[in-house]
Design a protein around this motif. Structure first.
Motif, PDB file in Angstrom:
ATOM      1  N   VAL A  47       0.835  -1.194   0.000  1.00 39.05           N
ATOM      2  CA  VAL A  47       0.000   0.000   0.000  1.00 39.05           C
ATOM      3  C   VAL A  47       0.876   1.253   0.000  1.00 39.05           C
ATOM      4  O   VAL A  47       1.765   1.403   0.835  1.00 39.05           O
ATOM      5  CB  VAL A  47      -0.934   0.014   1.224  1.00 39.05           C
ATOM      6  N   LYS A  48       0.598   2.151  -0.953  1.00 37.70           N
ATOM      7  CA  LYS A  48       1.350   3.387  -1.103  1.00 37.70           C
ATOM      8  C   LYS A  48       0.502   4.573  -0.644  1.00 37.70           C
ATOM      9  O   LYS A  48      -0.726   4.469  -0.538  1.00 37.70           O
ATOM     10  CB  LYS A  48       1.752   3.566  -2.563  1.00 37.70           C
ATOM     11  N   ASP A  53      -7.384   7.047   1.147  1.00 36.91           N
ATOM     12  CA  ASP A  53      -8.396   8.095   1.053  1.00 36.91           C
ATOM     13  C   ASP A  53      -8.389   8.944   2.323  1.00 36.91           C
ATOM     14  O   ASP A  53      -7.440   8.865   3.123  1.00 36.91           O
ATOM     15  CB  ASP A  53      -9.776   7.495   0.783  1.00 36.91           C
ATOM     16  N   GLU A  54      -9.433   9.720   2.528  1.00 37.60           N
ATOM     17  CA  GLU A  54      -9.480  10.632   3.664  1.00 37.60           C
ATOM     18  C   GLU A  54      -9.492   9.924   5.012  1.00 37.60           C
ATOM     19  O   GLU A  54      -9.162  10.520   6.041  1.00 37.60           O
ATOM     20  CB  GLU A  54     -10.720  11.534   3.556  1.00 37.60           C
ATOM     21  N   LEU A  55      -9.857   8.640   5.016  1.00 38.81           N
ATOM     22  CA  LEU A  55      -9.882   7.864   6.259  1.00 38.81           C
ATOM     23  C   LEU A  55      -8.558   7.161   6.520  1.00 38.81           C
ATOM     24  O   LEU A  55      -8.444   6.365   7.449  1.00 38.81           O
ATOM     25  CB  LEU A  55     -11.014   6.837   6.207  1.00 38.81           C
ATOM     26  N   ASN A  56      -7.562   7.448   5.668  1.00 41.46           N
ATOM     27  CA  ASN A  56      -6.225   6.861   5.808  1.00 41.46           C
ATOM     28  C   ASN A  56      -6.223   5.342   5.689  1.00 41.46           C
ATOM     29  O   ASN A  56      -5.419   4.661   6.321  1.00 41.46           O
ATOM     30  CB  ASN A  56      -5.567   7.294   7.126  1.00 41.46           C
ATOM     31  N   GLY A 109       1.701   1.005   3.900  1.00 37.70           N
ATOM     32  CA  GLY A 109       2.801   0.077   4.152  1.00 37.70           C
ATOM     33  C   GLY A 109       2.396  -1.378   4.238  1.00 37.70           C
ATOM     34  O   GLY A 109       3.263  -2.259   4.206  1.00 37.70           O
ATOM     35  N   ASP A 110       1.090  -1.664   4.363  1.00 38.73           N
ATOM     36  CA  ASP A 110       0.647  -3.055   4.439  1.00 38.73           C
ATOM     37  C   ASP A 110       1.016  -3.813   3.164  1.00 38.73           C
ATOM     38  O   ASP A 110       0.965  -3.257   2.061  1.00 38.73           O
ATOM     39  CB  ASP A 110      -0.871  -3.134   4.631  1.00 38.73           C
ATOM     40  N   ILE A 111       1.375  -5.074   3.336  1.00 43.06           N
ATOM     41  CA  ILE A 111       1.613  -5.970   2.202  1.00 43.06           C
ATOM     42  C   ILE A 111       0.341  -6.775   1.979  1.00 43.06           C
ATOM     43  O   ILE A 111      -0.124  -7.482   2.869  1.00 43.06           O
ATOM     44  CB  ILE A 111       2.798  -6.921   2.466  1.00 43.06           C
ATOM     45  N   ILE A 112      -0.226  -6.643   0.785  1.00 41.07           N
ATOM     46  CA  ILE A 112      -1.476  -7.327   0.453  1.00 41.07           C
ATOM     47  C   ILE A 112      -1.172  -8.529  -0.427  1.00 41.07           C
ATOM     48  O   ILE A 112      -0.546  -8.399  -1.483  1.00 41.07           O
ATOM     49  CB  ILE A 112      -2.454  -6.389  -0.293  1.00 41.07           C
ATOM     50  N   GLU A 113      -1.597  -9.706   0.002  1.00 44.59           N
ATOM     51  CA  GLU A 113      -1.492 -10.908  -0.816  1.00 44.59           C
ATOM     52  C   GLU A 113      -2.745 -10.997  -1.684  1.00 44.59           C
ATOM     53  O   GLU A 113      -3.870 -10.990  -1.168  1.00 44.59           O
ATOM     54  CB  GLU A 113      -1.398 -12.161   0.060  1.00 44.59           C
ATOM     55  N   VAL A 114      -2.560 -11.054  -2.975  1.00 45.95           N
ATOM     56  CA  VAL A 114      -3.678 -11.099  -3.916  1.00 45.95           C
ATOM     57  C   VAL A 114      -3.695 -12.459  -4.607  1.00 45.95           C
ATOM     58  O   VAL A 114      -2.684 -12.876  -5.185  1.00 45.95           O
ATOM     59  CB  VAL A 114      -3.565  -9.976  -4.973  1.00 45.95           C
ATOM     60  N   TYR A 115      -4.831 -13.147  -4.527  1.00 51.77           N
ATOM     61  CA  TYR A 115      -4.999 -14.455  -5.161  1.00 51.77           C
ATOM     62  C   TYR A 115      -6.108 -14.354  -6.211  1.00 51.77           C
ATOM     63  O   TYR A 115      -7.090 -13.632  -6.027  1.00 51.77           O
ATOM     64  CB  TYR A 115      -5.429 -15.516  -4.143  1.00 51.77           C
ATOM     65  N   THR A 116      -5.981 -15.101  -7.281  1.00 53.93           N
ATOM     66  CA  THR A 116      -7.036 -15.151  -8.282  1.00 53.93           C
ATOM     67  C   THR A 116      -7.052 -16.511  -8.963  1.00 53.93           C
ATOM     68  O   THR A 116      -6.021 -17.182  -9.074  1.00 53.93           O
ATOM     69  CB  THR A 116      -6.872 -14.024  -9.327  1.00 53.93           C
ATOM     70  N   VAL A 134      -4.355  -9.556   4.346  1.00 55.62           N
ATOM     71  CA  VAL A 134      -3.401  -8.662   4.980  1.00 55.62           C
ATOM     72  C   VAL A 134      -3.114  -9.208   6.371  1.00 55.62           C
ATOM     73  O   VAL A 134      -4.030  -9.584   7.102  1.00 55.62           O
ATOM     74  CB  VAL A 134      -3.934  -7.205   5.043  1.00 55.62           C
ATOM     75  N   ASN A 135      -1.846  -9.317   6.698  1.00 58.29           N
ATOM     76  CA  ASN A 135      -1.437  -9.875   7.994  1.00 58.29           C
ATOM     77  C   ASN A 135      -2.074 -11.246   8.238  1.00 58.29           C
ATOM     78  O   ASN A 135      -2.468 -11.573   9.363  1.00 58.29           O
ATOM     79  CB  ASN A 135      -1.795  -8.919   9.129  1.00 58.29           C
TER      80      ASN A 135
END
Length: 199
Positions: A47-48, A53-56, A109-116, A134-135
């Motif tokens: 995550v960059k 958004d406005e809610l961080n 900064g979170d690392i997101i694992e994406v599966y498809t 995530v986590n």
């Protein structure tokens, strides 16, 4: 920004050495930074600041971007990168419907694992499933109904055998989905409509 981190030795032992290899005719594999286990593609994104958004936390449209990225990666890992569809002039995929459910927020900064994976095919459509973690916990599940169209007429067209044969179907009851923690089904109707429609 797509980086493969693997699924660990336990999955390598279980699923074997089939990663990014396919002997089926015409299913040319490319060198990929993703990990593919017999129909299930995985990659990671971080995550960059511009994703927030406005809610961080990650904005909902960013998840949609990741879904498209996942679909392209999954198709490429099956031997059909985007450019090949246009080079061979057979047809291409367009979106008919999206279903998406957000389960927990993702932050900077979170690392997101994406599966498809592809759950099923019909004459001219594909149901592609997605899951994000995530986590170690699910943060999003989604599905897309893709329609295969003729590039000249821009209308739905029967899926060519040379395309369909390159994709491995991963049914909803595939035990690997549960073992990976990504088996949660997608709600295809809003919660408020489930009783009315008998869902």
């Amino acid at each position: 920004d797509v980086e493969s981190r693997g699924l660990g030795d336990v999955y390598k032992r279980q699923f074997g050495d089939s990663i990014n290899s396919d002997s089926r005719r015409g299913c040319r594999k490319r060198k990929s930074r993703c990990v593919m286990f017999d129909g299930i593609t995985k990659f990671e994104v971080q995550v960059k600041p511009e994703d927030l958004d406005e809610l961080n936390h990650v904005n909902n449209v960013v998840y949609m971007r990741w879904l498209e990225m996942a679909a392209r990666e999954g198709s490429a890992d099956a031997g059909w990168p985007t450019e090949r569809y246009f080079r061979e002039g057979l047809g291409a995929w367009v979106v008919r419907k999206h279903w998406i459910e957000y389960l927990r927020d993702c932050k900077l900064g979170d690392i997101i694992e994406v599966y498809t994976w592809v759950q099923e095919f019909s004459v001219s459509t594909s149901l592609r499933r997605y899951a994000m973690k995530v986590n170690g916990k699910l943060c999003c599940v989604a599905a897309t109904e893709w329609v295969y169209i003729d590039l000249k007429t821009r209308r739905a067209s029967e899926l060519p055998e040379q395309v369909e044969s390159c994709f491995r179907i991963v049914p909803a009851d595939d035990p690997r989905l549960k073992e990976l923690g990504i088996a949660r089904p997608v709600r295809y109707l809003p919660t408020a409509m489930r009783t009315t429609h008998g869902a």
